[in-house]
Motif scaffolding. Structure first.
Motif, PDB file in Angstrom:
ATOM      1  N   ALA A 176     -30.268  29.510 -10.773  1.00 36.74           N
ATOM      2  CA  ALA A 176     -30.334  28.408  -9.911  1.00 36.74           C
ATOM      3  C   ALA A 176     -31.452  28.309  -9.157  1.00 36.74           C
ATOM      4  O   ALA A 176     -31.595  28.551  -8.026  1.00 36.74           O
ATOM      5  CB  ALA A 176     -29.140  28.371  -9.059  1.00 36.74           C
ATOM      6  N   GLY A 203     -32.260  31.497  -4.210  1.00 37.09           N
ATOM      7  CA  GLY A 203     -32.117  31.517  -2.839  1.00 37.09           C
ATOM      8  C   GLY A 203     -31.982  30.336  -2.076  1.00 37.09           C
ATOM      9  O   GLY A 203     -32.078  30.141  -1.142  1.00 37.09           O
ATOM     10  N   GLY A 204     -32.241  28.915  -2.969  1.00 40.33           N
ATOM     11  CA  GLY A 204     -32.134  27.898  -2.428  1.00 40.33           C
ATOM     12  C   GLY A 204     -30.758  27.233  -2.129  1.00 40.33           C
ATOM     13  O   GLY A 204     -29.805  27.779  -2.267  1.00 40.33           O
ATOM     14  N   MET A 256     -25.790  26.142   4.449  1.00 40.64           N
ATOM     15  CA  MET A 256     -25.308  26.722   2.988  1.00 40.64           C
ATOM     16  C   MET A 256     -25.253  28.262   3.072  1.00 40.64           C
ATOM     17  O   MET A 256     -24.242  28.709   2.264  1.00 40.64           O
ATOM     18  CB  MET A 256     -26.238  26.078   2.114  1.00 40.64           C
ATOM     19  CG  MET A 256     -26.133  24.364   1.652  1.00 40.64           C
ATOM     20  SD  MET A 256     -24.895  23.901   1.224  1.00 40.64           S
ATOM     21  CE  MET A 256     -25.239  23.864  -0.556  1.00 40.64           C
TER      22      MET A 256
HETATM   23  P1  NDP Z   1     -35.344  25.261  -4.631  1.00 37.62           P
HETATM   24  O1  NDP Z   1     -36.913  25.094  -5.037  1.00 37.62           O
HETATM   25  O2  NDP Z   1     -35.165  24.702  -3.146  1.00 37.62           O
HETATM   26  O3  NDP Z   1     -35.227  26.936  -4.551  1.00 37.62           O
HETATM   27  C1  NDP Z   1     -35.474  27.651  -5.767  1.00 37.62           C
HETATM   28  C2  NDP Z   1     -34.967  29.112  -5.479  1.00 37.62           C
HETATM   29  O4  NDP Z   1     -35.278  29.795  -6.379  1.00 37.62           O
HETATM   30  C3  NDP Z   1     -35.863  29.728  -4.217  1.00 37.62           C
HETATM   31  O5  NDP Z   1     -35.095  30.669  -3.396  1.00 37.62           O
HETATM   32  C4  NDP Z   1     -36.685  30.647  -4.952  1.00 37.62           C
HETATM   33  O6  NDP Z   1     -37.065  32.043  -4.276  1.00 37.62           O
HETATM   34  C5  NDP Z   1     -36.059  31.020  -6.065  1.00 37.62           C
HETATM   35  N1  NDP Z   1     -36.770  31.208  -7.253  1.00 37.62           N
HETATM   36  C6  NDP Z   1     -37.579  30.370  -7.981  1.00 37.62           C
HETATM   37  N2  NDP Z   1     -38.356  31.126  -8.998  1.00 37.62           N
HETATM   38  C7  NDP Z   1     -37.646  32.517  -9.069  1.00 37.62           C
HETATM   39  C8  NDP Z   1     -37.798  33.654  -9.981  1.00 37.62           C
HETATM   40  N3  NDP Z   1     -38.548  33.311 -10.962  1.00 37.62           N
HETATM   41  N4  NDP Z   1     -36.821  34.358  -9.503  1.00 37.62           N
HETATM   42  C9  NDP Z   1     -36.138  34.402  -8.586  1.00 37.62           C
HETATM   43  N5  NDP Z   1     -35.811  33.514  -7.684  1.00 37.62           N
HETATM   44  C10 NDP Z   1     -36.589  32.555  -7.878  1.00 37.62           C
HETATM   45  O7  NDP Z   1     -34.695  24.698  -5.509  1.00 37.62           O
HETATM   46  P2  NDP Z   1     -33.074  24.117  -5.542  1.00 37.62           P
HETATM   47  O8  NDP Z   1     -32.783  23.683  -6.798  1.00 37.62           O
HETATM   48  O9  NDP Z   1     -32.107  25.008  -4.851  1.00 37.62           O
HETATM   49  O10 NDP Z   1     -33.144  22.725  -4.754  1.00 37.62           O
HETATM   50  C11 NDP Z   1     -34.209  21.680  -4.842  1.00 37.62           C
HETATM   51  C12 NDP Z   1     -33.972  20.804  -3.988  1.00 37.62           C
HETATM   52  O11 NDP Z   1     -32.707  20.067  -4.127  1.00 37.62           O
HETATM   53  C13 NDP Z   1     -34.076  21.076  -2.481  1.00 37.62           C
HETATM   54  O12 NDP Z   1     -34.833  20.322  -1.910  1.00 37.62           O
HETATM   55  C14 NDP Z   1     -32.541  21.464  -2.050  1.00 37.62           C
HETATM   56  O13 NDP Z   1     -32.498  21.340  -0.707  1.00 37.62           O
HETATM   57  C15 NDP Z   1     -31.957  20.298  -2.783  1.00 37.62           C
HETATM   58  N6  NDP Z   1     -30.406  20.536  -3.104  1.00 37.62           N
HETATM   59  C16 NDP Z   1     -29.724  20.394  -2.042  1.00 37.62           C
HETATM   60  C17 NDP Z   1     -28.402  20.478  -2.126  1.00 37.62           C
HETATM   61  C18 NDP Z   1     -27.391  20.016  -1.299  1.00 37.62           C
HETATM   62  O14 NDP Z   1     -27.808  19.619   0.138  1.00 37.62           O
HETATM   63  N7  NDP Z   1     -26.097  20.081  -1.201  1.00 37.62           N
HETATM   64  C19 NDP Z   1     -27.653  21.070  -3.314  1.00 37.62           C
HETATM   65  C20 NDP Z   1     -28.683  21.539  -4.187  1.00 37.62           C
HETATM   66  C21 NDP Z   1     -30.300  21.378  -3.910  1.00 37.62           C
HETATM   67  P3  NDP Z   1     -38.046  31.699  -3.107  1.00 37.62           P
HETATM   68  O15 NDP Z   1     -37.096  31.195  -1.688  1.00 37.62           O
HETATM   69  O16 NDP Z   1     -38.489  33.306  -2.870  1.00 37.62           O
HETATM   70  O17 NDP Z   1     -39.465  30.801  -3.400  1.00 37.62           O
END
Ligand code: NDP
Length: 311
Positions: free
Chosen positions: A239, A155-156, A188
């Protein structure tokens, strides 16, 4: 104890590229492979976006070729994992590298290319289909699912980006979000909701990845009403974040709150003299084999320059 010119930690595209450059510059590098020799690419099937392979190449084959190329110029490749480092704070100082808790190597420069590891859900069924429908990189593997239905978990920002990327290629994308909201930035999220063939399923968890030789179905649960359902999909993309493999450098090197090493802008220099960082261990944005290789080259050139200035 002998003092080496250059030790490279990690054996992905960054590490081997650093090794090719360092060995051709006569630095006689020692490369320590780490826990997963070849790095993340060894878990992918075909690599089609690395320039120079018009017919593509498998990840493991590419890594073997990179190793051979590094060895051809004299890189000494060691099978083992770095368990501790004692990095010097002084220009020209000696860095101590401990392998498998016993062997010690001394070196004037260290190139860190320890990479990052994608997070997985930890399901046995997910492991079973790794490389046969399960992937943690939409840009690497999305193309193989052209016009098919796929599931993305997360969901990120990464999940939002990967889901919209896949929606351009695939027939239908289901985005499974475990909570009732996404963590991704508003812009996003808007992109996600504006994409017609992308369906967001909030409060959904994955129970099982199913199929025969490759993925065919995903068994999921709506956690609000505890209802199970089956989604027909041939691709299952994780992801849910990455972890940079930088734990052993904690308290010695500057890193961001997630653990990505911080280098000088547009350089590979860390906060310590003679210590350089490359690849995914310092890149949370691009995370591609080609960008890792490019930064490995930069680190080797920076190490060479540093050594030259010591004389
Ligand atoms: P994040 O840690 O931001 O998000 C991880 C997501 O995965 C969350 O929604 C989390 O849910 C979910 N998640 C984690 N574990 C599980 C699980 N076991 N089952 C289901 N869902 C799960 O990681 P990202 O890789 O998305 O981003 C990392 C960093 O890089 C962030 O700071 C982001 O802003 C940045 N980024 C920026 C981009 C851009 O600006 N274009 C593109 C990609 C990344 P929950 O919310 O419930 O914890």
């Amino acid at each position: 104890m002998e003092i080496n010119q250059c030790v490279i930690i990690g054996s992905g595209p960054a590490g081997y590229t650093a090794a090719i450059y360092a060995s051709r510059a006569n630095l006689k590098p020692i490369l320590i492979q780490g826990m997963q020799p070849g790095g993340q690419l060894t878990t992918t099937n075909d690599v089609e976006n690395y320039p120079g392979y018009p017919n593509g190449i498998t990840g493991p084959e590419m890594m073997q070729d990179l190793q051979k190329q590094a060895e051809r110029f004299g890189t000494q490749v060691i099978f083992g994992t770095v368990t501790k480092v004692d990095l010097s704070k002084k220009k020209g100082g000696v860095h101590k590298i401990i392998i498998d808790n016993k062997d010690q190597i001394h070196t004037k420069t260290v190139i860190i290319s320890t990479g990052a590891s994608a997070k997985y859900l930890g399901l046995d069924s997910e492991k079973k289909y790794m490389g046969s429908g399960v992937s943690a990189c939409a840009v690497c593997d999305g193309f193989f699912f052209k016009n098919q239905d796929v599931v993305v978990v997360g969901g990120g920002d990464s999940a939002a980006e990967e889901a919209t990327y896949l929606a351009n290629l695939c027939n239908k994308v289901y985005l499974l979000v475990r909570k009732d909201e996404m963590r991704a930035s508003k812009i996003m999220q808007k992109r996600v909701f504006d994409t017609k063939n992308l369906e967001v399923l909030f409060n959904h968890e994955t129970l099982e990845v199913m199929g025969d030789k490759t993925v065919k179905e995903i068994r999921v649960m709506d956690t609000k009403n505890k209802q199970e359902k089956i989604i027909n999909a041939t691709g299952f993309f994780l992801a849910i974040g990455h972890n940079p493999n930088t734990e052993i450098f904690k308290d010695q090197l500057t890193m961001d709150k997630t653990g990505y090493l911080i280098t000088q802008p547009d350089r590979s220099l860390t906060n310590l003299p003679g210590v350089f960082a490359s690849g995914d261990a310092q890149d949370s944005i691009y995370r591609q084999a080609i960008t890792a290789a490019g930064s490995g080259c930069m680190a080797a050139l920076d190490a060479e320059k540093y050594l030259a200035e010591l004389h």
